[in-house]
Design a protein around this motif. Structure first.
Motif, PDB file in Angstrom:
ATOM      1  N   LEU A 189       0.752  -1.108   0.041  1.00 25.21           N
ATOM      2  CA  LEU A 189      -0.043   0.124   0.126  1.00 25.21           C
ATOM      3  C   LEU A 189       0.846   1.508  -0.067  1.00 25.21           C
ATOM      4  O   LEU A 189       0.473   2.245  -0.694  1.00 25.21           O
ATOM      5  CB  LEU A 189      -0.994  -0.188   1.139  1.00 25.21           C
ATOM      6  CG  LEU A 189      -2.157  -1.090   1.109  1.00 25.21           C
ATOM      7  CD1 LEU A 189      -2.898  -1.090   2.485  1.00 25.21           C
ATOM      8  CD2 LEU A 189      -3.032  -0.589   0.032  1.00 25.21           C
ATOM      9  N   ASN A 190       2.009   1.375   0.735  1.00 21.05           N
ATOM     10  CA  ASN A 190       2.796   2.344   0.775  1.00 21.05           C
ATOM     11  C   ASN A 190       3.562   2.404  -0.529  1.00 21.05           C
ATOM     12  O   ASN A 190       3.740   3.633  -1.007  1.00 21.05           O
ATOM     13  CB  ASN A 190       4.012   2.216   1.937  1.00 21.05           C
ATOM     14  CG  ASN A 190       4.743   3.369   1.999  1.00 21.05           C
ATOM     15  OD1 ASN A 190       4.224   4.839   2.053  1.00 21.05           O
ATOM     16  ND2 ASN A 190       5.791   3.321   2.239  1.00 21.05           N
ATOM     17  N   ASN A 191       4.066   1.535  -1.204  1.00 21.02           N
ATOM     18  CA  ASN A 191       4.753   1.378  -2.580  1.00 21.02           C
ATOM     19  C   ASN A 191       3.734   1.892  -3.677  1.00 21.02           C
ATOM     20  O   ASN A 191       4.313   2.685  -4.412  1.00 21.02           O
ATOM     21  CB  ASN A 191       5.043   0.042  -2.707  1.00 21.02           C
ATOM     22  CG  ASN A 191       5.926  -0.036  -3.928  1.00 21.02           C
ATOM     23  OD1 ASN A 191       7.176   0.699  -4.113  1.00 21.02           O
ATOM     24  ND2 ASN A 191       5.629  -1.072  -4.924  1.00 21.02           N
TER      25      ASN A 191
ATOM     26  N   ASN B 207       4.455   3.355   8.963  1.00 19.83           N
ATOM     27  CA  ASN B 207       5.431   3.205  10.121  1.00 19.83           C
ATOM     28  C   ASN B 207       4.515   2.818  11.229  1.00 19.83           C
ATOM     29  O   ASN B 207       5.157   1.876  12.147  1.00 19.83           O
ATOM     30  CB  ASN B 207       6.229   4.239  10.487  1.00 19.83           C
ATOM     31  CG  ASN B 207       7.476   4.442   9.357  1.00 19.83           C
ATOM     32  OD1 ASN B 207       7.899   3.485   8.745  1.00 19.83           O
ATOM     33  ND2 ASN B 207       8.075   5.623   9.284  1.00 19.83           N
ATOM     34  N   SER B 208       3.288   3.487  11.500  1.00 17.44           N
ATOM     35  CA  SER B 208       2.623   3.049  12.642  1.00 17.44           C
ATOM     36  C   SER B 208       2.086   2.006  12.691  1.00 17.44           C
ATOM     37  O   SER B 208       2.440   1.165  13.840  1.00 17.44           O
ATOM     38  CB  SER B 208       1.377   4.175  12.848  1.00 17.44           C
ATOM     39  OG  SER B 208       0.364   4.001  13.653  1.00 17.44           O
ATOM     40  N   GLY B 209       1.793   1.421  11.529  1.00 12.69           N
ATOM     41  CA  GLY B 209       1.363  -0.107  11.700  1.00 12.69           C
ATOM     42  C   GLY B 209       2.550  -1.038  11.707  1.00 12.69           C
ATOM     43  O   GLY B 209       2.243  -2.152  12.522  1.00 12.69           O
ATOM     44  N   LYS B 210       3.522  -0.916  11.189  1.00  8.22           N
ATOM     45  CA  LYS B 210       4.609  -1.812  11.284  1.00  8.22           C
ATOM     46  C   LYS B 210       5.291  -1.915  12.779  1.00  8.22           C
ATOM     47  O   LYS B 210       5.655  -2.794  13.038  1.00  8.22           O
ATOM     48  CB  LYS B 210       5.536  -1.568  10.126  1.00  8.22           C
ATOM     49  CG  LYS B 210       5.117  -1.690   8.802  1.00  8.22           C
ATOM     50  CD  LYS B 210       5.814  -1.683   7.655  1.00  8.22           C
ATOM     51  CE  LYS B 210       7.052  -2.648   7.461  1.00  8.22           C
ATOM     52  NZ  LYS B 210       7.935  -2.517   6.367  1.00  8.22           N
ATOM     53  N   LEU B 211       5.170  -0.620  13.367  1.00 11.54           N
ATOM     54  CA  LEU B 211       5.718  -0.796  14.772  1.00 11.54           C
ATOM     55  C   LEU B 211       4.857  -1.691  15.629  1.00 11.54           C
ATOM     56  O   LEU B 211       5.489  -2.414  16.457  1.00 11.54           O
ATOM     57  CB  LEU B 211       5.813   0.642  15.407  1.00 11.54           C
ATOM     58  CG  LEU B 211       7.109   1.558  14.829  1.00 11.54           C
ATOM     59  CD1 LEU B 211       6.801   2.925  15.162  1.00 11.54           C
ATOM     60  CD2 LEU B 211       8.396   1.116  15.313  1.00 11.54           C
ATOM     61  N   MET B 212       3.491  -1.520  15.473  1.00 18.82           N
ATOM     62  CA  MET B 212       2.669  -2.284  16.171  1.00 18.82           C
ATOM     63  C   MET B 212       2.821  -3.881  15.714  1.00 18.82           C
ATOM     64  O   MET B 212       3.090  -4.618  16.621  1.00 18.82           O
ATOM     65  CB  MET B 212       1.118  -1.945  15.887  1.00 18.82           C
ATOM     66  CG  MET B 212       0.713  -1.020  16.645  1.00 18.82           C
ATOM     67  SD  MET B 212      -1.021  -0.652  16.445  1.00 18.82           S
ATOM     68  CE  MET B 212      -1.060   0.199  14.832  1.00 18.82           C
ATOM     69  N   LEU B 213       3.141  -4.102  14.530  1.00 21.20           N
ATOM     70  CA  LEU B 213       3.477  -5.359  14.154  1.00 21.20           C
ATOM     71  C   LEU B 213       4.580  -6.185  14.639  1.00 21.20           C
ATOM     72  O   LEU B 213       4.992  -7.132  14.932  1.00 21.20           O
ATOM     73  CB  LEU B 213       3.180  -5.684  12.502  1.00 21.20           C
ATOM     74  CG  LEU B 213       1.847  -5.494  11.994  1.00 21.20           C
ATOM     75  CD1 LEU B 213       2.103  -5.239  10.450  1.00 21.20           C
ATOM     76  CD2 LEU B 213       0.936  -6.640  12.128  1.00 21.20           C
ATOM     77  N   LYS B 214       5.639  -5.071  14.523  1.00 17.98           N
ATOM     78  CA  LYS B 214       7.147  -5.571  14.984  1.00 17.98           C
ATOM     79  C   LYS B 214       6.831  -6.026  16.554  1.00 17.98           C
ATOM     80  O   LYS B 214       7.362  -7.107  16.964  1.00 17.98           O
ATOM     81  CB  LYS B 214       8.028  -4.496  15.284  1.00 17.98           C
ATOM     82  CG  LYS B 214       9.441  -4.809  15.660  1.00 17.98           C
ATOM     83  CD  LYS B 214      10.425  -3.782  15.331  1.00 17.98           C
ATOM     84  CE  LYS B 214      11.786  -4.381  15.782  1.00 17.98           C
ATOM     85  NZ  LYS B 214      12.349  -3.468  16.571  1.00 17.98           N
ATOM     86  N   GLU B 215       6.077  -5.501  17.386  1.00 14.09           N
ATOM     87  CA  GLU B 215       5.859  -5.804  18.695  1.00 14.09           C
ATOM     88  C   GLU B 215       4.908  -6.923  18.705  1.00 14.09           C
ATOM     89  O   GLU B 215       5.494  -7.907  19.686  1.00 14.09           O
ATOM     90  CB  GLU B 215       5.071  -4.557  19.608  1.00 14.09           C
ATOM     91  CG  GLU B 215       5.241  -4.756  20.919  1.00 14.09           C
ATOM     92  CD  GLU B 215       4.900  -3.439  21.913  1.00 14.09           C
ATOM     93  OE1 GLU B 215       4.414  -3.502  22.677  1.00 14.09           O
ATOM     94  OE2 GLU B 215       4.619  -2.474  21.329  1.00 14.09           O
ATOM     95  N   ILE B 216       3.855  -7.210  18.092  1.00 14.07           N
ATOM     96  CA  ILE B 216       3.209  -8.348  18.026  1.00 14.07           C
ATOM     97  C   ILE B 216       3.787  -9.594  17.699  1.00 14.07           C
ATOM     98  O   ILE B 216       3.829 -10.693  18.316  1.00 14.07           O
ATOM     99  CB  ILE B 216       2.093  -7.977  17.270  1.00 14.07           C
ATOM    100  CG1 ILE B 216       0.942  -7.192  17.499  1.00 14.07           C
ATOM    101  CG2 ILE B 216       1.333  -9.373  16.747  1.00 14.07           C
ATOM    102  CD1 ILE B 216       0.048  -6.770  16.588  1.00 14.07           C
ATOM    103  N   VAL B 217       4.928  -9.483  16.753  1.00 16.35           N
ATOM    104  CA  VAL B 217       5.735 -10.464  16.272  1.00 16.35           C
ATOM    105  C   VAL B 217       6.763 -11.082  17.393  1.00 16.35           C
ATOM    106  O   VAL B 217       6.791 -12.188  17.681  1.00 16.35           O
ATOM    107  CB  VAL B 217       6.362 -10.133  15.120  1.00 16.35           C
ATOM    108  CG1 VAL B 217       7.591 -11.252  14.688  1.00 16.35           C
ATOM    109  CG2 VAL B 217       5.560 -10.269  13.728  1.00 16.35           C
TER     110      VAL B 217
END
Length: 132
Positions: free
Chosen positions: A87-89, A99-109
């Motif tokens: 979507l960003n691409n 970045n907001s979504g991926k930071l959450m996902l990094k913590e979830i992972v």
């Protein structure tokens, strides 16, 4: 007077579940602004899968069964990150939204890896955190 947010099930007490719900809301808000597309639909499904598989896995009795569902949630988290990249691409979301979504996902992972390790006898490399 608003009622207190009660926790009725064990999975609701998990920090990873709470964060997965937060990410699910983020994904819904992002997707609601986008036209229908394969990536939008995939992000909706993957973000739902993260939450649903944490809940289902936490309710299983054996470590092997729990791990199976946590593994699926882990995969859906990575899939969600890839959807955000696409979507960003395509310039459909901003870098800040990405970045907001991926930071959450990094913590979830990271939390899911911890749950998988604690329920598994698999061999892992030593590492403090999930680093992309």
């Amino acid at each position: 007077m608003e009622e207190k947010d009660n926790k009725y099930f064990d999975h609701e007490k998990l920090k990873v579940y709470q964060l997965a719900l937060k990410f699910n809301k983020y994904a819904y808000e992002i997707c609601s602004k986008l036209p229908r597309s394969d990536v939008r639909d995939q992000l909706e499904r993957a973000s739902n899968s993260i939450v649903l598989n944490i809940a289902e896995g936490n309710g299983k009795y054996t470590p092997k069964d729990r791990c199976r569902y946590f593994d699926i949630s882990y995969g859906s988290s990575l899939e969600s990150a890839a959807c955000i990249d696409i979507l960003n691409n395509r310039d459909l979301i901003t870098i800040n939204e990405s970045n907001s979504g991926k930071l959450m996902l990094k913590e979830i992972v990271s939390m899911l890896i911890g749950l998988i390790k604690s329920n598994s006898d698999r061999v892992y490399n030593d590492g403090e955190d999930y680093n992309a």
